[in-house]
Motif scaffolding. Sequence first.
Motif, PDB file in Angstrom:
ATOM      1  N   THR A  46       0.824  -1.208   0.000  1.00 24.99           N
ATOM      2  CA  THR A  46       0.000   0.000   0.000  1.00 24.99           C
ATOM      3  C   THR A  46       0.855   1.253   0.000  1.00 24.99           C
ATOM      4  O   THR A  46       0.595   2.209  -0.748  1.00 24.99           O
ATOM      5  CB  THR A  46      -0.935   0.007   1.229  1.00 24.99           C
ATOM      6  N   GLU A  47       1.901   1.262   0.811  1.00 26.32           N
ATOM      7  CA  GLU A  47       2.749   2.449   0.892  1.00 26.32           C
ATOM      8  C   GLU A  47       3.551   2.653  -0.395  1.00 26.32           C
ATOM      9  O   GLU A  47       3.675   3.784  -0.880  1.00 26.32           O
ATOM     10  CB  GLU A  47       3.683   2.344   2.093  1.00 26.32           C
ATOM     11  N   THR A  48       4.103   1.588  -0.957  1.00 27.48           N
ATOM     12  CA  THR A  48       4.850   1.745  -2.210  1.00 27.48           C
ATOM     13  C   THR A  48       3.921   2.187  -3.339  1.00 27.48           C
ATOM     14  O   THR A  48       4.296   3.017  -4.164  1.00 27.48           O
ATOM     15  CB  THR A  48       5.561   0.440  -2.590  1.00 27.48           C
ATOM     16  N   ALA A  49       2.689   1.649  -3.360  1.00 29.14           N
ATOM     17  CA  ALA A  49       1.717   2.063  -4.380  1.00 29.14           C
ATOM     18  C   ALA A  49       1.351   3.537  -4.203  1.00 29.14           C
ATOM     19  O   ALA A  49       1.237   4.284  -5.188  1.00 29.14           O
ATOM     20  CB  ALA A  49       0.467   1.202  -4.294  1.00 29.14           C
ATOM     21  N   ARG A  74       4.164   5.683  -5.565  1.00 30.37           N
ATOM     22  CA  ARG A  74       4.177   5.652  -7.037  1.00 30.37           C
ATOM     23  C   ARG A  74       3.123   6.619  -7.591  1.00 30.37           C
ATOM     24  O   ARG A  74       3.378   7.388  -8.530  1.00 30.37           O
ATOM     25  CB  ARG A  74       3.909   4.238  -7.540  1.00 30.37           C
ATOM     26  N   ILE A  75       1.925   6.548  -7.029  1.00 30.83           N
ATOM     27  CA  ILE A  75       0.835   7.418  -7.488  1.00 30.83           C
ATOM     28  C   ILE A  75       1.167   8.887  -7.219  1.00 30.83           C
ATOM     29  O   ILE A  75       0.980   9.753  -8.087  1.00 30.83           O
ATOM     30  CB  ILE A  75      -0.485   7.025  -6.797  1.00 30.83           C
ATOM     31  N   TYR A  76       1.684   9.154  -6.033  1.00 32.40           N
ATOM     32  CA  TYR A  76       2.016  10.532  -5.674  1.00 32.40           C
ATOM     33  C   TYR A  76       3.085  11.093  -6.609  1.00 32.40           C
ATOM     34  O   TYR A  76       2.971  12.233  -7.084  1.00 32.40           O
ATOM     35  CB  TYR A  76       2.502  10.586  -4.227  1.00 32.40           C
ATOM     36  N   ASP A  77       4.125  10.324  -6.882  1.00 28.73           N
ATOM     37  CA  ASP A  77       5.193  10.806  -7.754  1.00 28.73           C
ATOM     38  C   ASP A  77       4.667  11.100  -9.159  1.00 28.73           C
ATOM     39  O   ASP A  77       5.026  12.114  -9.778  1.00 28.73           O
ATOM     40  CB  ASP A  77       6.315   9.768  -7.821  1.00 28.73           C
ATOM     41  N   GLU A  92       3.053  15.249 -13.292  1.00 31.64           N
ATOM     42  CA  GLU A  92       2.043  15.743 -14.227  1.00 31.64           C
ATOM     43  C   GLU A  92       1.608  17.171 -13.869  1.00 31.64           C
ATOM     44  O   GLU A  92       1.505  18.037 -14.742  1.00 31.64           O
ATOM     45  CB  GLU A  92       0.824  14.823 -14.212  1.00 31.64           C
ATOM     46  N   VAL A  93       1.347  17.418 -12.586  1.00 34.11           N
ATOM     47  CA  VAL A  93       0.858  18.736 -12.178  1.00 34.11           C
ATOM     48  C   VAL A  93       1.942  19.789 -12.360  1.00 34.11           C
ATOM     49  O   VAL A  93       1.670  20.923 -12.803  1.00 34.11           O
ATOM     50  CB  VAL A  93       0.367  18.701 -10.721  1.00 34.11           C
ATOM     51  N   GLN A  94       3.201  19.440 -12.041  1.00 31.66           N
ATOM     52  CA  GLN A  94       4.283  20.408 -12.169  1.00 31.66           C
ATOM     53  C   GLN A  94       4.556  20.790 -13.622  1.00 31.66           C
ATOM     54  O   GLN A  94       5.093  21.860 -13.892  1.00 31.66           O
ATOM     55  CB  GLN A  94       5.553  19.860 -11.518  1.00 31.66           C
ATOM     56  N   ILE A 108      -6.121  14.487 -14.027  1.00 28.97           N
ATOM     57  CA  ILE A 108      -4.810  13.855 -13.842  1.00 28.97           C
ATOM     58  C   ILE A 108      -4.878  12.846 -12.704  1.00 28.97           C
ATOM     59  O   ILE A 108      -4.421  11.707 -12.828  1.00 28.97           O
ATOM     60  CB  ILE A 108      -3.738  14.925 -13.557  1.00 28.97           C
ATOM     61  N   TYR A 109      -5.480  13.284 -11.594  1.00 29.27           N
ATOM     62  CA  TYR A 109      -5.574  12.390 -10.432  1.00 29.27           C
ATOM     63  C   TYR A 109      -6.372  11.139 -10.776  1.00 29.27           C
ATOM     64  O   TYR A 109      -5.960  10.015 -10.450  1.00 29.27           O
ATOM     65  CB  TYR A 109      -6.235  13.140  -9.273  1.00 29.27           C
TER      66      TYR A 109
END
Length: 515
Positions: free
Chosen positions: A443-446, A449-452, A457-459, A506-507
């Motif tokens: 869960t934490e690695t996923a 990955r999603i956050y990165d 994309e947003v930046q 994007i999200y």
Amino acid sequence: MEQGQENPFSGAVSIFHGRWMPEAAIPVGYAVLIDAFDLPVPVPITLSAIGPRHKVYQAGGWNIYTPRHQPDNDLAGHLTFALRYEGLDLAVLKALFRQTGPEPITNMVRAAPTGAYARRLWFLYEWLLDTRLDLPDAAQGTYALVVDPDRQFAVVGTSSTRHRVKNNLPGTPAFCPMIFRTPALEAFVARGLGDEARQLIAEVPADLLARTAAFLLLKDSRSSFQIEGEDPPQDRIQRWGQVIGEAGRRSIDRAELERLQRIVIGDARFVHLGLRAEGGFIGEHDRLTGAPIPDHVSARHEDLPALIDGLTSFDRGAAQRLDPVLAAAALAFGFVYIHPFEDGNGRLHRYLIHHVLAERGFNPPGLVFPVSSVILDRIDAYRTVLESYSRRLLPLVRWQSTDRGNVTVLNDTSDFYRYFDATPHAEFLFECVARTIDVDLPTETAFLRIYDAFKIEVQQMIDMPDRLLDLLFRFLRQNEGRLSKRARDKEFSALSDAEAARVETIYAAIQEAAG
């Protein structure tokens, strides 16, 4: 009960020591020995009896056997039955040997000098009481295992030529909890959870793994304080997290435990550091009188040095030869029942879990399983496991209150903390470790990955500082991928409608791609 004396429970009964039977049956083995000799020991979790039917089954804390399993109605018969069908309960055996003295065991060996059960009892008598029976060394008989490894977990045995047995006990006379083989434990051991964890992280990029490990370490440290009802400042949480990250590098002994206590306490102005110099208990105080109301009474302070030496020997000996999770359960829960310090015992108890797992290489390098956070999520189950022994132990501890609202223990209780049944504790700890591997780590690695992916994309669309990007991502997670009116009007009022819609798109796309 002398050998040959009539069994006071030779008839079938429906209730035994307040415990209902699934049907009228004849108690045997440890049940009869405890009652006949009035042994002051915790009653085993499961007792045995002979039922009227030709069916072996388990129900309500009883193993019901068939009439053909009925043992001889004497001390030797019930002892043999216990070793054959119930495994070793070292607390019962030691209390029994003290009551009977050496003669009955000596007679059993002389009557059957090559008998495996007689030689096992002979060895256990001398091992538990640190005394030598008036018997010559055994000259014949196949070497017998002291612990039946099909019934209880054991270590690779060392030979005792005097008794012609293999001593495969998972500990020393100073500390030797026993763990029964259960379907749940067999399945967990067979899974090879440590290997699963290593395979899982092998596919995770190094930078992502480092961030995952840092988050899980901090999560575990914070949770360990929360379990104790504490909310310390962030720097104290981080310091304890650093200590957990170093678990397994030093052997456990009294000096190391006292060093760890100093770290976990921090401000020790109102806490006695080091081993307790008086009694201890877990529970409440009467609101009117201040008298103690214990849920658990800790080991006598006079016994603490010897008990800690027992933990030390276990850590350096049997713990190296048992499955790591089983060893961690025995060491950590043994420590918390002893409760050697005035404060800090709970966090050190959970540290010892990390210590054994790390020392044995069970965790992947650099990664700590967030066991404390799982325990916090399962706090009721955790308390139930702790009480699985405390409730059976408490009625056997004679104590009186002190002027300071503490307890003074009046009887010898040291063996209660040496020889407990750690089966429920091992099952619970395996469940916690499995959840960290099945849920927390992926869960934490996923999440990262999603956050990165979201951040990149947003930046590309908006120049936004990391602090606001974190907040934006958190708002979207909390509101099912939508920015609330409050967020649009306040923190992210500078976003145009088109930009806000694009951020939400994007999200959603990243979440869908992640599955």
